[in-house]
Design a protein around this motif. Structure first.
Motif, PDB file in Angstrom:
ATOM      1  N   GLU A 122      36.890  44.777  43.346  1.00 29.47           N
ATOM      2  CA  GLU A 122      35.703  45.601  43.598  1.00 29.47           C
ATOM      3  C   GLU A 122      34.555  44.846  44.262  1.00 29.47           C
ATOM      4  OE1 GLU A 122      33.447  48.908  44.038  1.00 29.47           O
ATOM      5  OE2 GLU A 122      35.567  48.815  43.514  1.00 29.47           O
ATOM      6  N   SER A 123      34.153  43.701  43.717  1.00 31.78           N
ATOM      7  CA  SER A 123      33.009  42.974  44.304  1.00 31.78           C
ATOM      8  C   SER A 123      33.349  42.430  45.694  1.00 31.78           C
ATOM      9  CB  SER A 123      32.550  41.836  43.378  1.00 31.78           C
ATOM     10  OG  SER A 123      33.524  40.815  43.304  1.00 31.78           O
ATOM     11  N   THR A 124      34.601  42.031  45.889  1.00 36.21           N
ATOM     12  CA  THR A 124      35.044  41.537  47.200  1.00 36.21           C
ATOM     13  C   THR A 124      35.030  42.668  48.226  1.00 36.21           C
ATOM     14  OG1 THR A 124      36.480  39.946  46.074  1.00 36.21           O
ATOM     15  CG2 THR A 124      36.881  40.294  48.420  1.00 36.21           C
ATOM     16  N   ILE A 125      35.503  43.848  47.819  1.00 37.65           N
ATOM     17  CA  ILE A 125      35.516  45.010  48.711  1.00 37.65           C
ATOM     18  C   ILE A 125      34.095  45.374  49.135  1.00 37.65           C
ATOM     19  CG2 ILE A 125      36.009  47.491  48.867  1.00 37.65           C
ATOM     20  CD1 ILE A 125      38.383  46.979  46.926  1.00 37.65           C
ATOM     21  N   ILE A 126      33.180  45.419  48.172  1.00 45.14           N
ATOM     22  CA  ILE A 126      31.780  45.759  48.477  1.00 45.14           C
ATOM     23  C   ILE A 126      31.211  44.783  49.495  1.00 45.14           C
ATOM     24  CG2 ILE A 126      29.445  45.817  47.505  1.00 45.14           C
ATOM     25  CD1 ILE A 126      30.742  46.928  44.904  1.00 45.14           C
ATOM     26  N   ASN A 127      31.493  43.497  49.300  1.00 43.26           N
ATOM     27  CA  ASN A 127      30.961  42.462  50.189  1.00 43.26           C
ATOM     28  C   ASN A 127      31.583  42.530  51.583  1.00 43.26           C
ATOM     29  OD1 ASN A 127      30.863  39.607  51.397  1.00 43.26           O
ATOM     30  ND2 ASN A 127      29.428  39.445  49.696  1.00 43.26           N
ATOM     31  N   LEU A 128      32.907  42.554  51.659  1.00 46.72           N
ATOM     32  CA  LEU A 128      33.583  42.464  52.957  1.00 46.72           C
ATOM     33  C   LEU A 128      33.492  43.761  53.765  1.00 46.72           C
ATOM     34  CD1 LEU A 128      36.842  40.445  52.143  1.00 46.72           C
ATOM     35  CD2 LEU A 128      34.610  39.593  52.893  1.00 46.72           C
ATOM     36  N   SER A 129      33.394  44.898  53.079  1.00 51.83           N
ATOM     37  CA  SER A 129      33.390  46.174  53.800  1.00 51.83           C
ATOM     38  C   SER A 129      32.090  46.425  54.563  1.00 51.83           C
ATOM     39  CB  SER A 129      33.676  47.337  52.841  1.00 51.83           C
ATOM     40  OG  SER A 129      32.680  47.443  51.856  1.00 51.83           O
ATOM     41  N   LYS A 130      31.112  45.555  54.373  1.00 54.56           N
ATOM     42  CA  LYS A 130      29.891  45.646  55.192  1.00 54.56           C
ATOM     43  C   LYS A 130      30.177  45.268  56.644  1.00 54.56           C
ATOM     44  CE  LYS A 130      26.989  44.360  51.239  1.00 54.56           C
ATOM     45  NZ  LYS A 130      26.219  43.254  50.626  1.00 54.56           N
ATOM     46  N   SER A 131      31.227  44.465  56.846  1.00 55.25           N
ATOM     47  CA  SER A 131      31.543  43.971  58.191  1.00 55.25           C
ATOM     48  C   SER A 131      32.949  44.312  58.664  1.00 55.25           C
ATOM     49  CB  SER A 131      31.406  42.434  58.230  1.00 55.25           C
ATOM     50  OG  SER A 131      30.161  42.021  57.721  1.00 55.25           O
ATOM     51  N   TYR A 132      33.836  44.695  57.739  1.00 58.47           N
ATOM     52  CA  TYR A 132      35.251  44.903  58.074  1.00 58.47           C
ATOM     53  C   TYR A 132      35.778  46.189  57.436  1.00 58.47           C
ATOM     54  CZ  TYR A 132      34.864  39.934  59.166  1.00 58.47           C
ATOM     55  OH  TYR A 132      34.465  38.725  59.679  1.00 58.47           O
ATOM     56  N   ARG A 133      36.908  46.648  57.957  1.00 56.47           N
ATOM     57  CA  ARG A 133      37.649  47.712  57.276  1.00 56.47           C
ATOM     58  C   ARG A 133      38.538  47.037  56.246  1.00 56.47           C
ATOM     59  NH1 ARG A 133      41.607  52.381  59.960  1.00 56.47           N
ATOM     60  NH2 ARG A 133      41.936  53.551  58.016  1.00 56.47           N
ATOM     61  N   VAL A 134      38.360  47.361  54.994  1.00 56.26           N
ATOM     62  CA  VAL A 134      39.068  46.676  53.900  1.00 56.26           C
ATOM     63  C   VAL A 134      40.060  47.635  53.248  1.00 56.26           C
ATOM     64  CG1 VAL A 134      38.827  45.388  51.753  1.00 56.26           C
ATOM     65  CG2 VAL A 134      37.042  45.213  53.505  1.00 56.26           C
ATOM     66  N   ILE A 135      41.335  47.286  53.341  1.00 59.45           N
ATOM     67  CA  ILE A 135      42.406  48.052  52.715  1.00 59.45           C
ATOM     68  C   ILE A 135      42.881  47.257  51.499  1.00 59.45           C
ATOM     69  CG2 ILE A 135      44.651  49.167  53.051  1.00 59.45           C
ATOM     70  CD1 ILE A 135      42.514  50.125  55.053  1.00 59.45           C
ATOM     71  N   ALA A 136      42.683  47.809  50.303  1.00 59.76           N
ATOM     72  CA  ALA A 136      43.116  47.138  49.063  1.00 59.76           C
ATOM     73  C   ALA A 136      44.228  47.972  48.435  1.00 59.76           C
ATOM     74  CB  ALA A 136      41.942  46.977  48.105  1.00 59.76           C
ATOM     75  N   ILE A 137      45.407  47.402  48.358  1.00 58.58           N
ATOM     76  CA  ILE A 137      46.622  48.149  47.998  1.00 58.58           C
ATOM     77  C   ILE A 137      47.034  47.901  46.551  1.00 58.58           C
ATOM     78  CG2 ILE A 137      49.091  48.432  48.569  1.00 58.58           C
ATOM     79  CD1 ILE A 137      48.370  47.507  51.437  1.00 58.58           C
ATOM     80  N   ASP A 138      47.405  48.974  45.854  1.00 59.37           N
ATOM     81  CA  ASP A 138      48.068  48.837  44.556  1.00 59.37           C
ATOM     82  C   ASP A 138      49.541  48.520  44.826  1.00 59.37           C
ATOM     83  OD1 ASP A 138      45.768  49.497  43.184  1.00 59.37           O
ATOM     84  OD2 ASP A 138      46.408  51.526  42.630  1.00 59.37           O
ATOM     85  N   LEU A 139      49.976  47.326  44.500  1.00 62.20           N
ATOM     86  CA  LEU A 139      51.362  46.925  44.739  1.00 62.20           C
ATOM     87  C   LEU A 139      52.310  47.666  43.787  1.00 62.20           C
ATOM     88  CD1 LEU A 139      50.720  43.116  45.294  1.00 62.20           C
ATOM     89  CD2 LEU A 139      51.402  44.786  47.038  1.00 62.20           C
ATOM     90  N   PRO A 140      53.597  47.740  44.105  1.00 59.58           N
ATOM     91  CA  PRO A 140      54.553  48.498  43.284  1.00 59.58           C
ATOM     92  C   PRO A 140      54.433  48.211  41.780  1.00 59.58           C
ATOM     93  CG  PRO A 140      55.628  47.832  45.294  1.00 59.58           C
ATOM     94  CD  PRO A 140      54.244  47.206  45.315  1.00 59.58           C
ATOM     95  N   GLY A 141      54.348  49.322  41.014  1.00 54.94           N
ATOM     96  CA  GLY A 141      54.261  49.210  39.564  1.00 54.94           C
ATOM     97  C   GLY A 141      52.884  48.887  39.029  1.00 54.94           C
ATOM     98  N   HIS A 142      51.903  48.763  39.898  1.00 58.99           N
ATOM     99  CA  HIS A 142      50.542  48.419  39.487  1.00 58.99           C
ATOM    100  C   HIS A 142      49.576  49.524  39.914  1.00 58.99           C
ATOM    101  CE1 HIS A 142      52.545  44.532  39.225  1.00 58.99           C
ATOM    102  NE2 HIS A 142      51.525  44.090  38.516  1.00 58.99           N
ATOM    103  N   GLY A 143      48.480  49.654  39.177  1.00 60.50           N
ATOM    104  CA  GLY A 143      47.516  50.699  39.500  1.00 60.50           C
ATOM    105  C   GLY A 143      48.183  52.056  39.472  1.00 60.50           C
ATOM    106  N   LYS A 144      47.989  52.812  40.549  1.00 52.87           N
ATOM    107  CA  LYS A 144      48.558  54.166  40.637  1.00 52.87           C
ATOM    108  C   LYS A 144      49.823  54.224  41.497  1.00 52.87           C
ATOM    109  CE  LYS A 144      45.141  56.306  38.422  1.00 52.87           C
ATOM    110  NZ  LYS A 144      45.345  56.988  37.132  1.00 52.87           N
ATOM    111  N   THR A 145      50.312  53.055  41.948  1.00 54.80           N
ATOM    112  CA  THR A 145      51.523  53.035  42.776  1.00 54.80           C
ATOM    113  C   THR A 145      52.773  53.095  41.898  1.00 54.80           C
ATOM    114  OG1 THR A 145      50.485  51.875  44.625  1.00 54.80           O
ATOM    115  CG2 THR A 145      52.868  51.629  44.417  1.00 54.80           C
ATOM    116  N   ASP A 146      53.775  53.820  42.376  1.00 56.05           N
ATOM    117  CA  ASP A 146      55.015  54.001  41.616  1.00 56.05           C
ATOM    118  C   ASP A 146      55.757  52.690  41.389  1.00 56.05           C
ATOM    119  OD1 ASP A 146      54.732  56.784  41.410  1.00 56.05           O
ATOM    120  OD2 ASP A 146      55.661  57.109  43.362  1.00 56.05           O
TER     121      ASP A 146
END
Length: 265
Positions: free
Chosen positions: A37-61
């Motif tokens: 979260e804190s990295t996304i907030i920081n980097l997305s000011k200058s870049y398009r940031v794609i943060a992926i839930d890898l298989p079996g983690h978060g909401k990914t199957d």
């Protein structure tokens, strides 16, 4: 914004924020895109940031009984192809770094840079493989206790009393990972090959983030690996363990921004 992409017979969940050149964040074992979260907030000011839930983690199957690092890499590629993105920098934490190296092996032409964030290009030693096999037995018995203890060990021991909120945050994310997914990831990490050859052959910049107080990966081994890199960038965190982006977020984000400027120039 939270989005999904198709992969195999399931879906992958990811966060997509910001505009500009593309940066891909891959979390570690027992994480999700939320850990960044804190990295996304920081980097997305200058870049398009794609943060992926890898298989079996978060909401990914979860996709079967073993999540190989090649499977994780193909999952990442499926997301990027879905978004029609061709060139990007991958920042992979721990297991996410193993996935990043597998990606570099399979899809080198898509990379502008690679950051191994507390991660290793070496395969597991025999001792480490035995540790993972023992961990699988513990997970089968009680995966909730396992996740709590593993997360605690990722932070430098001396930092634990100062970072109670950060540890609780990481433990909350880890608690959402199912028993089957934990085992599939442990099996996949245990069987991953050596990929140190990529460090010497890569035509793009490679950054290594190394914690001197890392309880998981000895800093001496990572410094040894860094000598193989042609265009190397090192962030050495002398007071941190395996979670630099939570233990020292300001220093970590500043170093990442400097590295990204190099990759995209």
């Amino acid at each position: 914004m939270i989005k999904t992409a198709p992969f195999k017979k399931g879906t992958v969940t990811f966060s997509d924020r910001g505009k500009g050149r593309t940066v891909v964040l891959l979390h570690g074992f027992l994480g999700s895109h939320k850990i960044w979260e804190s990295t996304i907030i920081n980097l997305s000011k200058s870049y398009r940031v794609i943060a992926i839930d890898l298989p079996g983690h978060g909401k990914t199957d979860c996709f079967g009984y073993v999540h190989t690092m090649e499977l994780l890499a193909k999952c990442v590629k499926a997301v990027m192809d879905h978004l029609r993105l061709k060139k990007y920098v991958i920042i992979g934490h721990s297991m996410g770094g193993y996935a990043g190296l597998a990606f570099a092996d399979l899809f080198p032409d898509n990379l502008r840079g690679l950051c191994l964030y507390h991660s290793s290009a070496y395969a597991d030693s025999d001792e480490k493989k035995r540790d993972r096999t023992r961990s699988i037995k513990v997970v089968k018995a009680n995966h909730k206790i396992y996740t709590t203890e593993v997360i605690k060990n990722l932070f430098a021991t001396k930092n634990a009393k100062y970072l109670k909120e950060e540890i609780a945050f990481a433990q909350k994310i880890a608690a959402t990972t199912s028993k089957q997914s934990i085992i599939a990831s442990l099996e996949g990490m245990k069987d991953r090959p050596n990929r140190d050859i990529i460090l010497g052959m890569a035509h793009y910049p490679i950054m290594m983030v190394i914690g001197e107080l890392d309880n998981v990966l000895p800093y001496q081994q990572l410094l040894e690996q860094s000598e193989l890199i042609r265009d190397k960038h090192i962030l050495y965190l002398e007071h941190d363990g395996h979670m630099g982006f939570l233990e020292s977020p300001r220093v970590s984000n500043a170093a990442l921004r400097k590295f990204l400027r190099t990759c995209f120039n």
